[in-house]
Design an enzyme around this catalytic site. Structure first.
Site, mmCIF file in Angstrom:
data_model
loop_
_atom_site.group_PDB
_atom_site.id
_atom_site.type_symbol
_atom_site.label_atom_id
_atom_site.label_comp_id
_atom_site.label_asym_id
_atom_site.label_seq_id
_atom_site.Cartn_x
_atom_site.Cartn_y
_atom_site.Cartn_z
ATOM 1 N N ALA A 9 70.385 0.256 54.097
ATOM 2 C CA ALA A 9 70.036 -0.888 53.309
ATOM 3 C C ALA A 9 69.807 -0.316 52.031
ATOM 4 O O ALA A 9 70.212 0.792 51.558
ATOM 5 C CB ALA A 9 68.394 -0.788 53.621
ATOM 6 N N GLY A 39 71.119 1.326 57.905
ATOM 7 C CA GLY A 39 71.051 0.031 58.303
ATOM 8 C C GLY A 39 72.643 -0.209 58.552
ATOM 9 O O GLY A 39 72.961 -1.364 59.288
ATOM 10 N N GLU A 96 72.806 0.457 62.053
ATOM 11 C CA GLU A 96 71.972 -0.555 62.919
ATOM 12 C C GLU A 96 72.812 -1.662 63.041
ATOM 13 O O GLU A 96 72.828 -2.426 64.147
ATOM 14 C CB GLU A 96 70.663 -0.617 62.398
ATOM 15 N N GLU A 114 67.318 7.875 57.484
ATOM 16 C CA GLU A 114 66.026 7.294 56.989
ATOM 17 C C GLU A 114 64.912 8.460 56.607
ATOM 18 O O GLU A 114 64.098 8.168 55.674
ATOM 19 C CB GLU A 114 65.475 6.325 57.697
HETATM 20 N N1 CO8 Z 1 71.530 1.884 48.598
HETATM 21 C C1 CO8 Z 1 71.940 1.849 47.250
HETATM 22 N N2 CO8 Z 1 72.849 2.196 46.658
HETATM 23 C C2 CO8 Z 1 73.798 3.210 47.504
HETATM 24 C C3 CO8 Z 1 73.281 3.600 48.720
HETATM 25 C C4 CO8 Z 1 72.468 2.899 49.419
HETATM 26 N N3 CO8 Z 1 72.062 2.920 50.607
HETATM 27 N N4 CO8 Z 1 74.299 4.267 49.139
HETATM 28 C C5 CO8 Z 1 75.081 4.795 48.398
HETATM 29 N N5 CO8 Z 1 74.647 4.050 47.179
HETATM 30 C C6 CO8 Z 1 75.262 3.766 45.800
HETATM 31 C C7 CO8 Z 1 75.221 5.035 44.911
HETATM 32 O O1 CO8 Z 1 73.646 5.068 44.383
HETATM 33 C C8 CO8 Z 1 76.254 5.131 43.967
HETATM 34 O O2 CO8 Z 1 76.007 4.395 43.095
HETATM 35 P P1 CO8 Z 1 75.964 4.754 41.437
HETATM 36 O O3 CO8 Z 1 77.524 5.143 41.161
HETATM 37 O O4 CO8 Z 1 75.723 3.589 40.737
HETATM 38 O O5 CO8 Z 1 75.244 6.099 41.096
HETATM 39 C C9 CO8 Z 1 77.267 4.741 44.748
HETATM 40 O O6 CO8 Z 1 76.793 3.831 45.780
HETATM 41 C C10 CO8 Z 1 78.403 5.826 45.462
HETATM 42 O O7 CO8 Z 1 77.468 6.608 46.048
HETATM 43 P P2 CO8 Z 1 77.456 8.206 45.930
HETATM 44 O O8 CO8 Z 1 77.802 8.741 44.586
HETATM 45 O O9 CO8 Z 1 76.232 8.767 46.507
HETATM 46 O O10 CO8 Z 1 78.639 8.484 47.019
HETATM 47 P P3 CO8 Z 1 78.958 9.931 47.645
HETATM 48 O O11 CO8 Z 1 80.227 9.796 48.243
HETATM 49 O O12 CO8 Z 1 78.590 11.139 46.777
HETATM 50 O O13 CO8 Z 1 77.802 9.949 48.982
HETATM 51 C C11 CO8 Z 1 76.685 8.966 50.567
HETATM 52 C C12 CO8 Z 1 77.960 9.114 49.882
HETATM 53 C C13 CO8 Z 1 76.638 10.320 51.466
HETATM 54 C C14 CO8 Z 1 76.775 7.788 51.637
HETATM 55 C C15 CO8 Z 1 75.412 8.875 49.939
HETATM 56 O O14 CO8 Z 1 75.611 7.766 49.087
HETATM 57 C C16 CO8 Z 1 74.066 8.665 50.443
HETATM 58 O O15 CO8 Z 1 73.509 9.395 51.076
HETATM 59 N N6 CO8 Z 1 73.824 7.233 50.624
HETATM 60 C C17 CO8 Z 1 72.405 6.856 50.965
HETATM 61 C C18 CO8 Z 1 72.476 6.815 52.745
HETATM 62 C C19 CO8 Z 1 71.351 6.392 53.227
HETATM 63 O O16 CO8 Z 1 70.160 6.984 52.897
HETATM 64 N N7 CO8 Z 1 71.102 5.083 54.058
HETATM 65 C C20 CO8 Z 1 69.821 4.810 54.628
HETATM 66 C C21 CO8 Z 1 69.426 3.796 53.704
HETATM 67 S S1 CO8 Z 1 67.849 3.078 54.297
HETATM 68 C C22 CO8 Z 1 68.171 2.288 55.530
HETATM 69 O O17 CO8 Z 1 69.349 1.878 55.626
HETATM 70 C C23 CO8 Z 1 66.760 1.478 56.216
HETATM 71 C C24 CO8 Z 1 67.210 0.427 57.071
HETATM 72 C C25 CO8 Z 1 66.219 -0.274 57.710
HETATM 73 C C26 CO8 Z 1 66.405 -1.720 57.059
HETATM 74 C C27 CO8 Z 1 65.233 -2.656 57.637
HETATM 75 C C28 CO8 Z 1 65.378 -4.104 57.205
HETATM 76 C C29 CO8 Z 1 64.431 -4.937 57.098
#
Ligand code: CO8
Length: 258
Positions: free
Chosen positions: A65, A109, A112, A132
């Site tokens: 998400a 997500g 999921e 998460e």
């Molecule tokens: N949300 C928003 N932006 C994101 C997300 C995300 N989940 N993941 C990556 N990005 C963005 C980063 O902020 C970055 O943007 P910017 O360049 O503007 O800073 C860009 O994507 C590239 O990301 P990274 O620089 O972090 O890339 P890396 O290669 O260093 O790392 C990762 C990749 C490991 C995937 C890292 O980006 C990361 O850990 N992302 C978050 C993963 C995460 O925690 N996911 C879970 C999110 S919560 C969720 O999914 C809840 C679902 C429930 C939904 C219910 C609906 C009702």
């Protein structure tokens, strides 16, 4: 229809939806999940579509998400406008066969949504995770329910509680994905599977999907009874008559999807 965060195309009877928000690793913002819902509804209505592929980029199927959007939410706004019910669940509700083709990150997500598909074909680079817990929440789009059904309690607990990523090979051994293929072959292999499925009778494929999903919702006796009734009802279709006649005549079946 033109979309901003996804790309949609058709190839024969296969519909392909590509998540396309590279600046955020396909993070599932409201705009993206609404566009996904619209595209699925269009494929659902389209009589000429028999199977759908949902995919992302080489680096990310979807990194979860959109955390920047989630940050702005509070209990009341989430409760009143539940994005899960409004758009995310459209993948789980989709009635035609749908395959997830996953390369790179399928996190939160993203994992999921992949699990809402009927099965997952992964590239060797795929990484699945429910991180998460690192954000101070738990999975909220079926992760605590579908993951243990797919990989069992031990691995589901391990992933949800530690937030660690599961590589493709482990995901295949654990039963989360049906096949792992080299990254460059992912779309071809998935297209071959989708084309095969789309060549079958669509109503029979839909009933098959419904019956297999029932296994996760009903006890064995009830489920077997449901299966028997649906099996019996298939003898009211033209495609059953055609499929069996084609076998007897030693020719290919020409299904009319009715
Ligand atoms: N949300 C928003 N932006 C994101 C997300 C995300 N989940 N993941 C990556 N990005 C963005 C980063 O902020 C970055 O943007 P910017 O360049 O503007 O800073 C860009 O994507 C590239 O990301 P990274 O620089 O972090 O890339 P890396 O290669 O260093 O790392 C990762 C990749 C490991 C995937 C890292 O980006 C990361 O850990 N992302 C978050 C993963 C995460 O925690 N996911 C879970 C999110 S919560 C969720 O999914 C809840 C679902 C429930 C939904 C219910 C609906 C009702």
């Amino acid at each position: 229809m033109a979309y901003n965060t996804i790309q949609v195309k058709t190839e024969g009877r296969v519909g392909v939806i590509t998540l396309d928000r590279p600046s955020a690793l396909n993070a599932l913002c409201d705009e993206l999940t609404n566009e996904l819902k619209d595209a699925l509804a269009a494929f659902e209505r389209d009589e000429d579509i028999g199977c759908v592929i949902l995919t992302g980029s080489a680096k990310a199927f979807a990194a979860g998400a959109d955390i920047k959007e989630l940050q702005e939410k509070d209990f009341i706004s989430l409760y009143k406008h539940d994005p899960f019910a409004e758009s995310w669940e459209s993948v789980a509700r989709f009635r035609k066969p749908i395959i997830a083709a996953v390369s790179g990150y399928a996190l939160g997500g993203g994992c999921e949504i992949a699990m809402m598909c009927d099965f997952i074909i992964a590239s060797e680079t795929a990484k699945f995770g429910q991180p998460e817990i690192n954000l101070g929440v738990m999975p909220g789009a079926g992760g605590t329910q579908r993951l243990p059904r797919a990989v069992g309690k031990a691995k589901a607990m391990d992933m949800c509680l530690t937030g660690r990523m599961m590589p493709a090979k482990e995901a295949e051994r654990a039963g989360l994905v049906s096949r792992v293929v080299p990254a460059e072959e992912l779309l071809d292999v998935t297209m071959e599977a989708a084309t095969t499925i789309a060549s079958k009778s669509l109503p029979i494929a839909m009933m098959t999907k419904e019956a297999v999903n029932t296994a996760f919702e009903m006890g064995l006796a009830e489920g077997v009874r449901f299966e028997r009734r649906v099996f019996q009802s298939q003898f009211a279709t033209e495609d059953q008559t055609e499929g069996m006649a084609a076998f007897a005549d030693k020719r290919a079946a020409h299904f009319k999807h009715r």
